[in-house]
Design a protein around this motif. Structure first.
Motif, PDB file in Angstrom:
ATOM      1  N   GLY A 111      41.617  51.482  47.011  1.00 16.29           N
ATOM      2  CA  GLY A 111      40.927  51.827  45.778  1.00 16.29           C
ATOM      3  C   GLY A 111      39.501  51.315  45.741  1.00 16.29           C
ATOM      4  N   LYS A 112      38.853  51.574  44.625  1.00 12.18           N
ATOM      5  CA  LYS A 112      37.438  51.206  44.486  1.00 12.18           C
ATOM      6  C   LYS A 112      37.217  49.701  44.498  1.00 12.18           C
ATOM      7  CE  LYS A 112      37.454  51.713  39.441  1.00 12.18           C
ATOM      8  NZ  LYS A 112      37.265  50.427  38.900  1.00 12.18           N
ATOM      9  N   ASP A 113      38.247  48.924  44.178  1.00 11.88           N
ATOM     10  CA  ASP A 113      38.122  47.464  44.175  1.00 11.88           C
ATOM     11  C   ASP A 113      38.732  46.818  45.420  1.00 11.88           C
ATOM     12  OD1 ASP A 113      36.759  47.330  41.740  1.00 11.88           O
ATOM     13  OD2 ASP A 113      38.629  47.398  40.596  1.00 11.88           O
ATOM     14  N   ALA A 114      38.955  47.616  46.485  1.00 13.74           N
ATOM     15  CA  ALA A 114      39.530  47.068  47.717  1.00 13.74           C
ATOM     16  C   ALA A 114      38.699  45.875  48.170  1.00 13.74           C
ATOM     17  CB  ALA A 114      39.580  48.138  48.798  1.00 13.74           C
ATOM     18  N   GLY A 115      39.402  44.818  48.588  1.00 15.02           N
ATOM     19  CA  GLY A 115      38.739  43.609  49.051  1.00 15.02           C
ATOM     20  C   GLY A 115      38.524  42.577  47.954  1.00 15.02           C
ATOM     21  N   LYS A 116      38.650  42.991  46.707  1.00 17.04           N
ATOM     22  CA  LYS A 116      38.492  42.052  45.587  1.00 17.04           C
ATOM     23  C   LYS A 116      39.856  41.466  45.241  1.00 17.04           C
ATOM     24  CE  LYS A 116      34.532  44.428  43.614  1.00 17.04           C
ATOM     25  NZ  LYS A 116      34.003  45.143  42.463  1.00 17.04           N
ATOM     26  N   TYR A 117      39.837  40.285  44.644  1.00 17.08           N
ATOM     27  CA  TYR A 117      41.071  39.630  44.218  1.00 17.08           C
ATOM     28  C   TYR A 117      41.317  39.907  42.744  1.00 17.08           C
ATOM     29  CZ  TYR A 117      41.566  37.139  48.608  1.00 17.08           C
ATOM     30  OH  TYR A 117      41.768  36.826  49.921  1.00 17.08           O
TER      31      TYR A 117
END
Length: 173
Positions: free
Chosen positions: A15-21
């Motif tokens: 998704g657009k927030d891949a890599g975020k926690y």
């Protein structure tokens, strides 16, 4: 009593927030209670022998399976109703109607008002864990206790509670 929920900090993979926690919540399931455990507890609470309750439990299970597969909505005393249904693709032409349109078979459970009220009145305790698994916060619910109603469509979509205007579910009636 309270429902225990854990919020665990995890890295999003898509998704657009891949890599975020983000903190992801899920109810903690303590364990699955066996039918025998339920029968034993019901025996203690009712004064009915475990043997009689076990026989009744088995008979009710058989009746539910038979009647549900015949298209009936089955009352489960004190809990709600269950029925079988399907999710299927819609078509304009009757000549294209076939079992190939069915995308999945489903079991739909509609809880009783009493069960919904019990859930609404039950506190929720959330334990927050960081990405290393350490507890960093505890929260007790102050929310209004809103209950999802599977029989009420939301946003015009099919929520699985009935044959609504989306026209993409049938219970075989």
């Amino acid at each position: 009593m309270a429902i225990k929920v854990k919020a665990v900090e995890r890295e999003l993979k898509v998704g657009k927030d891949a890599g975020k926690y983000r903190f992801m919540m899920q109810a903690e399931i303590y364990n699955t209670l066996s039918a025998q455990k339920v029968i034993s507890e019901a025996s203690v609470r009712s004064g009915i022998s475990e043997g009689a309750l076990s026989a009744a439990w088995d008979a009710i299970g058989q009746v539910v399976k038979v009647w549900a597969t015949e298209g009936h909505s089955i009352a489960i005393p004190g809990l709600g109703r269950m029925r079988f249904a399907v999710r299927a693709t819609t078509v304009e032409d009757v000549n294209k109607v076939s079992t190939g349109l069915i995308t999945c078979r489903r079991v739909i459970f509609s809880p009783s008002v009493e069960i919904k009220d019990e859930l609404k009145d039950t506190a929720i305790n959330i334990t927050c864990y960081d990405r290393e698994g350490k507890i960093i916060k505890r929260v007790t619910s102050t929310d209004p206790g809103n209950i999802e109603d599977p029989d009420t469509p939301t946003n015009g979509g099919n929520t699985g509670g009935g044959n609504n205007s989306g026209g993409n579910e049938s219970n075989g009636d």
